[in-house]
Design a protein around this motif. Structure first.
Motif, PDB file in Angstrom:
ATOM      1  N   LYS A   1      39.185  99.107 -45.291  1.00  0.00           N
ATOM      2  CA  LYS A   1      40.220  99.369 -44.288  1.00  0.00           C
ATOM      3  C   LYS A   1      41.537  99.445 -45.041  1.00  0.00           C
ATOM      4  N   GLY A   2      42.502 100.174 -44.502  1.00  0.00           N
ATOM      5  CA  GLY A   2      43.813 100.295 -45.158  1.00  0.00           C
ATOM      6  C   GLY A   2      43.670 100.820 -46.575  1.00  0.00           C
ATOM      7  N   ASP A   3      44.432 100.207 -47.515  1.00  0.00           N
ATOM      8  CA  ASP A   3      44.436 100.684 -48.891  1.00  0.00           C
ATOM      9  C   ASP A   3      43.353  99.960 -49.709  1.00  0.00           C
ATOM     10  N   HIS A   4      42.110 100.436 -49.579  1.00  0.00           N
ATOM     11  CA  HIS A   4      40.993  99.882 -50.347  1.00  0.00           C
ATOM     12  C   HIS A   4      40.783  98.383 -50.158  1.00  0.00           C
ATOM     13  N   GLU A   5      41.016  97.915 -48.943  1.00  0.00           N
ATOM     14  CA  GLU A   5      40.763  96.502 -48.637  1.00  0.00           C
ATOM     15  C   GLU A   5      39.370  96.386 -48.042  1.00  0.00           C
ATOM     16  N   PRO A   6      38.519  95.498 -48.571  1.00  0.00           N
ATOM     17  CA  PRO A   6      37.167  95.415 -48.027  1.00  0.00           C
ATOM     18  C   PRO A   6      37.146  94.973 -46.559  1.00  0.00           C
ATOM     19  N   ASP A   7      36.323  95.643 -45.777  1.00  0.00           N
ATOM     20  CA  ASP A   7      36.227  95.355 -44.347  1.00  0.00           C
ATOM     21  C   ASP A   7      34.869  94.698 -44.094  1.00  0.00           C
ATOM     22  N   ILE A   8      34.880  93.376 -43.850  1.00  0.00           N
ATOM     23  CA  ILE A   8      33.601  92.682 -43.677  1.00  0.00           C
ATOM     24  C   ILE A   8      33.219  92.558 -42.195  1.00  0.00           C
ATOM     25  N   SER A   9      33.830  93.420 -41.353  1.00  0.00           N
ATOM     26  CA  SER A   9      33.557  93.267 -39.911  1.00  0.00           C
ATOM     27  C   SER A   9      32.097  93.577 -39.560  1.00  0.00           C
ATOM     28  N   TYR A  10      31.429  94.493 -40.319  1.00  0.00           N
ATOM     29  CA  TYR A  10      30.008  94.753 -40.021  1.00  0.00           C
ATOM     30  C   TYR A  10      29.154  93.543 -40.394  1.00  0.00           C
ATOM     31  N   VAL A  11      29.488  92.911 -41.527  1.00  0.00           N
ATOM     32  CA  VAL A  11      28.751  91.710 -41.952  1.00  0.00           C
ATOM     33  C   VAL A  11      28.931  90.625 -40.885  1.00  0.00           C
ATOM     34  N   GLU A  12      30.171  90.530 -40.401  1.00  0.00           N
ATOM     35  CA  GLU A  12      30.457  89.511 -39.394  1.00  0.00           C
ATOM     36  C   GLU A  12      29.707  89.801 -38.092  1.00  0.00           C
ATOM     37  N   ALA A  13      29.723  91.070 -37.662  1.00  0.00           N
ATOM     38  CA  ALA A  13      29.028  91.435 -36.414  1.00  0.00           C
ATOM     39  C   ALA A  13      27.526  91.192 -36.553  1.00  0.00           C
ATOM     40  N   ALA A  14      26.974  91.542 -37.731  1.00  0.00           N
ATOM     41  CA  ALA A  14      25.533  91.347 -37.955  1.00  0.00           C
ATOM     42  C   ALA A  14      25.202  89.852 -37.943  1.00  0.00           C
ATOM     43  N   THR A  15      26.093  89.058 -38.560  1.00  0.00           N
ATOM     44  CA  THR A  15      25.880  87.600 -38.572  1.00  0.00           C
ATOM     45  C   THR A  15      25.888  87.058 -37.137  1.00  0.00           C
ATOM     46  N   ARG A  16      26.912  87.475 -36.362  1.00  0.00           N
ATOM     47  CA  ARG A  16      26.994  87.022 -34.960  1.00  0.00           C
ATOM     48  C   ARG A  16      25.740  87.391 -34.186  1.00  0.00           C
TER      49      ARG A  16
END
Ligand code: SAJ
Length: 402
Positions: free
Chosen positions: A85-100
């Motif tokens: 997301k943004g300027d090459h910042e890792p987006d762990i939202s999929y990992v978080e959604a999968a964990t949830r």
């Protein structure tokens, strides 16, 4: 033993299939209904030699099924993408959604493993998330990180035979995860902690990126110095402790050109070399575009007419049909858009057609073009003979003459 894999992509699906060959029951979960339907019908939605046969075997055996939702299991594996997301910042939202999505199914004694490439600290973050939602499980489940290291195209062999690094949030978690992977991995399983395992994956791909950047930097220097970079590297590699990689058009694919940013965005002050290597490898494609444009201009001045140009190869590396994040495709796109020449022949022998490029057959393009640009070192190009009547820009070492 039942295992649940969340994410049926290039890594999750093959891992789930191979695990299903060795354990009683595997459910592969994906949010895409088309992927689930196709998989259950025994069709592979990814390209991986030999994998579809294995898929059909485990379906027939009754040990594998795809589903839209997780199910109560003994072990859960998170194998979803980690984009930017943004300027090459890792987006762990999929990992978080999968964990949830698996938290409601967790019970005492279960194993929870993240395989997705992740910034350092992600496994601990997901452990905190799990225990926030299910405090009664604290100290009663096993949580670990275990990255994959397979080379697309050789997944069946590498998934089983490569060594793996496994890092738990505590010693018991590491041991529990090792026990699971030992059911289908013949390579050695190296125990560590979660943060080291996360960093190890990022280190492996950053190391290769830095080494390729060194080769690309040599190509810039050699162009100025009038030295053949291929010969130089071959000779330097005769030293018993030197092993320089090959220059190319840049670094493509979804791994090596991506993972270093997981380090540079989190530790900018400490990762100067890794960041510079990314810049060099990105710049290499622009440098190639400039050289092609200069060759076109020079031809026009020398011959009083505009040249025809062949662009050989679109894939991100030799002998595959994968164009994802390909510097060759980026260069071809730029030249097709900006070079004002009467004829451009785009060649990619590994695909039948492309929605933005009209493709030409290898020999036809080589015969017809005044300027031939080698972008990806595919086998059919390596079989061509050098032609003195052409201007050849060899960015990927087909003839290694300049
Ligand atoms: N390249 C060069 N010069 C070289 C070697 C490669 O320019 O001497 C370029 C290629 O043309 C390509 C890019 O580098 O554009 C990457 O290709 P690759 O074959 O090195 O790697 P990938 O992206 O197919 O797979 C990598 C592998 N990682 C390492 O070799 C450290 C693989 O083991 C990982 O599993 C994978 O990334 C991943 O998923 O992380």
């Amino acid at each position: 033993m039942k295992a649940c894999f969340i994410g049926l992509g290039y890594i999750g699906l093959p891992t789930a299939i191979i695990a299903a060959g060795k354990i009683d029951s595997v459910v592969g979960v994906d949010i895409n209904p088309d992927v689930v339907e196709m998989t259950n019908k025994g069709h592979l939605h990814i390209i991986e030699p030999g994998m579809e046969e294995l898929l059909r075997k485990v379906i027939d055996k009754g040990s594998f099924r795809a589903s839209l939702k997780p199910e109560t299991s003994d072990a859960y594996f998170i194998v979803v993408p980690t984009p930017f997301k943004g300027d090459h910042e890792p987006d762990i939202s999929y990992v978080e959604a999968a964990t949830r999505s698996v938290v409601p199914y967790l019970k005492e004694g279960d194993l929870f493993v993240i395989e997705s490439t992740s910034p350092v600290g992600t496994t601990e973050k997901m452990a905190d998330l799990i225990f926030d939602l299910r405090p009664e499980l604290k100290g009663k489940i096993f949580i670990a990180y275990c990255p994959e290291r397979v080379l697309p195209g050789n997944v069946i062999h590498e998934l089983v035979n490569n060594d793996r690094v496994i890092g738990g949030i505590d010693f018991q978690s590491t041991e529990k995860a090792k026990d699971f992977y030992s059911k289908f991995v013949n390579g050695e399983l190296h125990a560590t902690d979660a943060r080291t395992a996360e960093m190890c994956k990022l280190t492996e791909n950053s190391s290769r990126d830095v080494q390729i950047a060194f080769a690309n930097e040599l190509s810039f220097i050699c162009k100025e110095a009038g030295i053949n970079v291929w010969e130089l590297i071959k000779l330097a590699n005769k030293h018993p402790r030197v092993n320089i990689l090959q220059p190319g058009c840049g670094v493509g694919g979804h791994c090596i050109a991506v993972d270093p940013y997981f380090i540079t965005s989190c530790y900018p002050a400490q990762s100067q070399l890794i960041a510079k290597a990314r810049q060099i490898n990105n710049y290499k494609a622009e440098w190639c575009v400039e050289r092609i444009k200069n060759a076109i201009l020079k031809f026009e001045l020398d011959n009083g007419r505009k040249p025809s140009v062949a662009l050989m190869g679109l894939a991100f590396k030799p002998d595959i049909d994968d164009l994802r994040e390909s510097p060759s495709k980026q260069i071809a796109t730029e030249i097709v858009k900006t070079a004002m020449v009467p004829e451009i022949y785009v060649v990619e022998p590994n695909i039948a057609s492309h929605n933005s490029f009209k493709l030409t057959e290898t020999n036809t393009a080589y015969d017809k073009a005044d300027i031939v640009v080698f972008l990806t070192a595919h086998k059919p190009f390596r079989d061509l003979s050098w032609r003195d009547d052409k201007i050849i820009l060899d960015f990927c070492g087909i003839f290694k003459q300049s």
